[in-house]
Design a protein around this motif. Structure first.
Motif, mmCIF file in Angstrom:
data_model
loop_
_atom_site.group_PDB
_atom_site.id
_atom_site.type_symbol
_atom_site.label_atom_id
_atom_site.label_comp_id
_atom_site.label_asym_id
_atom_site.label_seq_id
_atom_site.Cartn_x
_atom_site.Cartn_y
_atom_site.Cartn_z
ATOM 1 N N GLY A 44 22.664 1.179 5.819
ATOM 2 C CA GLY A 44 22.354 2.600 5.585
ATOM 3 C C GLY A 44 23.306 3.283 4.912
ATOM 4 O O GLY A 44 24.340 2.757 4.615
ATOM 5 N N GLY A 45 22.846 4.452 4.280
ATOM 6 C CA GLY A 45 23.553 5.319 3.584
ATOM 7 C C GLY A 45 23.817 4.812 2.096
ATOM 8 O O GLY A 45 24.698 4.967 1.606
ATOM 9 N N ILE A 46 22.760 3.836 1.678
ATOM 10 C CA ILE A 46 23.063 3.181 0.597
ATOM 11 C C ILE A 46 23.206 4.262 -0.701
ATOM 12 O O ILE A 46 22.240 5.094 -0.772
ATOM 13 C CB ILE A 46 22.054 2.174 0.188
ATOM 14 C CG1 ILE A 46 22.015 1.020 1.226
ATOM 15 C CG2 ILE A 46 22.127 1.601 -1.401
ATOM 16 C CD1 ILE A 46 20.825 0.175 1.070
ATOM 17 N N LYS A 47 24.241 4.294 -1.614
ATOM 18 C CA LYS A 47 24.548 5.124 -2.631
ATOM 19 C C LYS A 47 25.180 4.568 -3.826
ATOM 20 O O LYS A 47 26.289 4.008 -3.610
ATOM 21 C CB LYS A 47 25.097 6.279 -2.198
ATOM 22 C CG LYS A 47 25.270 7.443 -3.057
ATOM 23 C CD LYS A 47 25.930 8.526 -2.640
ATOM 24 C CE LYS A 47 25.881 9.864 -3.567
ATOM 25 N NZ LYS A 47 26.569 11.023 -2.976
ATOM 26 N N GLY A 48 24.682 4.446 -5.046
ATOM 27 C CA GLY A 48 25.405 4.009 -6.208
ATOM 28 C C GLY A 48 24.575 3.668 -7.254
ATOM 29 O O GLY A 48 23.574 4.377 -7.408
ATOM 30 N N LYS A 49 24.882 2.396 -8.125
ATOM 31 C CA LYS A 49 24.279 2.035 -8.972
ATOM 32 C C LYS A 49 24.175 0.512 -9.046
ATOM 33 O O LYS A 49 25.129 -0.082 -8.674
ATOM 34 C CB LYS A 49 24.808 2.529 -10.385
ATOM 35 C CG LYS A 49 24.862 4.240 -10.591
ATOM 36 C CD LYS A 49 25.633 4.433 -11.778
ATOM 37 C CE LYS A 49 24.403 4.185 -12.992
ATOM 38 N NZ LYS A 49 25.146 4.730 -14.502
ATOM 39 N N VAL A 50 23.025 0.066 -9.291
ATOM 40 C CA VAL A 50 22.828 -1.288 -9.591
ATOM 41 C C VAL A 50 22.403 -1.354 -11.252
ATOM 42 O O VAL A 50 21.306 -1.066 -11.510
ATOM 43 C CB VAL A 50 21.724 -1.522 -8.820
ATOM 44 C CG1 VAL A 50 21.245 -3.411 -9.216
ATOM 45 C CG2 VAL A 50 22.105 -1.591 -7.436
ATOM 46 N N GLY A 51 23.408 -1.950 -11.817
ATOM 47 C CA GLY A 51 23.310 -1.821 -13.375
ATOM 48 C C GLY A 51 23.263 -0.513 -13.654
ATOM 49 O O GLY A 51 24.242 0.288 -13.347
ATOM 50 N N THR A 52 22.330 -0.157 -14.416
ATOM 51 C CA THR A 52 22.116 1.277 -14.919
ATOM 52 C C THR A 52 21.386 2.223 -14.049
ATOM 53 O O THR A 52 21.099 3.501 -14.533
ATOM 54 C CB THR A 52 21.451 1.384 -16.407
ATOM 55 O OG1 THR A 52 20.370 0.822 -16.500
ATOM 56 C CG2 THR A 52 22.474 0.638 -17.440
#
Length: 458
Positions: A44-52
Motif C-alpha cells: 500500500g501507499g506505493i510512491k516513487g519512480k520506476v525508471g523515469t
C-alpha cells in the motif's frame, strides 16, 4: 519499505534477467508499506519512480499457488515507452570480399522453413520489418489483473493523452479488455490480446475517431500539409516469432473515413500519402483559389499482410471517384487504380467549349512505396483527345514542377500530331462537324494558352 538503485536495468540483470533497454531508463526509487505473510502480501501507499516513470497506488501479491498472482491499481506520470524497449540485436552482413553490404536484423530461423510464406521471408530479408525474435514467455511467469492510468503515453511519434488501461494475464494470455485515450485531438478505444507460445499470437480491435489530420501529419512527417478529420476501425490478428512474422501473417478487416480533407501540397511519409497526393494533384485542376475539400472512405480485407479494397470512394467539388487495389505491407507497396467523374469547373467548361465531345471521366493510379507513391492523373483522357494549342510546349516548361507532365496530355503542343490517323471524317473522339459549319475555324483560333494556364493554376 524504501528501495533505491541507480540503474534499474542492471538491477534486473542481478536477478537473472537478460533485459537490456534501448535507452537510459534511469533507476529505482520506491517507498511503500508492506503487510502480510509468506503467501499473501499487501503493498500500500506505493510512491516513487520506476525508471523515469512516477508511480503511485497499491497492489496485492498472492504466492499461494504455482505462480505469483498480482493485482494492482496504479496511476503513473508520463510514460515514454521507447527507452524501455529491448535493444535491437543487429548483425553485420559481410560477404568477406566486398566489405559490409548492409545492416540487417538477425533472422529468426523459423522464418525460413520449407514451404513458408514467401511474403514473410521477403518482409524479413528486405530489412523494413525487424526479424529479431519477440519473446513473450514472461506472460507465463505470473498471472495478473491490473488497472493503470497515465496522463500521457508516448510511443515513437505517437502521443496518447489520458490513457486508461485495464488488463489481465492468465496462463500466458494477455487480455487488455480496456484501452482508451485521446490521440491527435480524437478518441482511441480498443482491446488487445497476446498469447505466448512457439508461435506467438497477437490480435486487437481498435477504433479511432475525430483524428485531426493536421496534428497527425505534424507529428509523423513534421509538417501539417493537410487538414480534415480521420476515423479508422480495425479488427486484425497475426502470429509468429518476430515483427516480420506478424506483418506477413496479418489478417482481418478494416475501414477508414476521411472528411473535409484539404491538402495544401503533396505530403509524403504517411500511410495516407497516396490519398493526400491524389487530392493535391486534382486540386491543380480546380477553378478557384481555395482548394477543393474532399471526403475519402473505404473498407479492406487483409490476408498474409496484403490489404485488398474494391470500394474506395472520393467525393469533392471537382468530381466523384471510385477505386480498387492493394496495399502490400511486407513489400511496402501500394497499387490503386480508379477513375473520377468530373464535375463542371472553369477548366472543364473552357475545354468543352473548344472540343465537341468530352468523356468527363479521369483515370488515375497511385502506385509505389506506401509512404511516397507516384500519383498519375490522366486528364487528357477526360477530353477525348489532346487540345493542340500553339506555343503550349514553351508554356509547359514554365509550369510548376511536376505539373507540366500531367498537362501535356491535356494541352498538347503546337506541332503535336496524333500517333495514328483518326477514322475518316473524325478528329480524335469528336464527331464530324456538320457541313458548311462556320464554327470550325473559330475553334482553332480562340484558345489563349496564357488564359488557360491562369485558370488552371488559379
Amino acid at each position: 519499505i524504501t528501495a533505491q538503485h541507480k540503474d534499474l536495468a542492471r538491477l534486473a540483470r542481478a536477478f537473472g534477467s537478460s533485459y537490456r533497454p534501448s535507452g537510459n531508463i534511469g533507476g529505482l526509487d520506491l517507498a511503500l508499506r508492506a503487510t502480510g505473510n509468506p503467501t499473501a502480501v499487501n503493498l500500500g501507499g506505493i510512491k516513487g519512480k520506476v525508471g523515469t516513470i512516477t508511480v503511485g497506488g497499491d497492489a496485492q501479491l498472492d504466492l499461494s499457488g504455482g505462480k505469483p498472482v498480482i493485482k494492482a491499481n496504479l496511476k503513473t506520470g508520463a510514460i515514454a515507452i521507447d527507452p524501455f524497449l529491448p535493444a535491437s540485436k543487429k548483425a553485420l552482413l559481410d560477404n568477406g570480399r566486398w566489405g559490409p553490404l548492409r545492416i540487417q536484423p538477425v533472422v529468426w530461423p523459423g522464418n525460413y522453413v520449407k514451404g513458408g510464406n514467401p511474403s514473410l521471408q521477403l518482409a524479413a530479408v528486405n530489412g523494413r520489418w525487424p526479424a529479431d525474435p519477440v519473446d513473450l514467455s514472461v506472460l507465463n511467469a505470473f498471472d495478473a489483473d491490473v488497472n493503470l492510468s497515465a496522463p500521457v503515453v508516448i510511443f515513437g511519434k505517437y502521443l496518447i493523452e489520458k490513457a486508461d488501461l485495464a488488463a489481465s494475464i492468465k496462463n500466458g494470455v494477455l487480455n487488455a479488455h480496456k484501452l482508451t485515450g485521446n490521440i491527435f485531438g480524437g478518441s482511441l478505444n480498443g482491446t488487445l490480446r497476446a498469447v505466448a507460445g512457439r508461435s506467438n499470437q497477437l490480435g486487437g480491435k481498435i477504433k479511432v475517431g475525430g483524428i485531426r489530420i493536421g496534428e497527425a501529419l505534424r507529428a509523423v512527417v513534421g509538417e501539417a500539409a493537410a487538414d480534415g478529420t480521420l476515423a479508422v476501425d480495425l479488427d486484425l490478428s497475426s502470429s509468429g516469432q518476430s515483427v516480420a512474422d506478424f506483418v506477413s501473417t496479418l489478417g482481418g478487416t478494416g475501414a477508414f473515413n476521411m472528411t473535409d480533407v484539404d491538402v495544401s501540397k503533396q505530403t509524403k511519409g504517411s500511410i495516407f500519402a497516396g490519398v493526400y497526393g491524389l487530392i493535391s494533384v486534382l486540386n491543380q485542376f480546380g477553378a478557384s483559389k481555395k482548394a477543393e475539400r474532399a471526403d475519402v472512405s473505404g473498407s479492406f480485407r487483409v490476408s498474409n499482410g496484403v490489404a485488398r479494397t474494391d470500394d474506395l470512394k472520393l467525393a469533392s467539388g471537382l468530381g466523384n471517384g471510385a477505386a480498387a487495389g492493394t496495399v502490400d505491407l511486407p513489400k511496402w507497396l501500394l497499387n490503386i487504380n480508379g477513375q473520377i467523374e468530373l464535375a463542371q469547373s472553369a477548366l472543364t467548361r473552357l475545354l468543352q467549349a473548344k472540343i465537341r465531345q468530352t468523356k468527363g471521366t479521369v483515370p488515375f493510379s497511385v502506385t509505389g512505396p506506401l509512404d511516397q507513391p507516384d500519383v498519375d492523373v490522366d486528364m487528357g483522357a477526360a477530353m477525348g483527345s489532346s487540345v493542340p494549342i500553339p506555343g503550349a510546349d514553351l508554356l509547359l516548361n514554365k509550369a510548376p514542377k511536376g505539373i507540366g507532365t500531367l498537362l501535356k496530355g491535356v494541352l498538347g503542343g503546337g506541332s503535336q500530331q496524333p500517333s495514328s490517323p483518326p477514322p475518316s471524317g473524325q478528329t480524335g473522339d469528336a464527331p464530324p462537324p456538320p457541313r458548311n459549319s462556320q464554327q470550325q475555324p473559330q475553334q482553332q483560333q480562340t484558345i489563349n494558352p496564357q488564359d488557360l494556364l491562369k485558370k488552371l493554376f488559379n
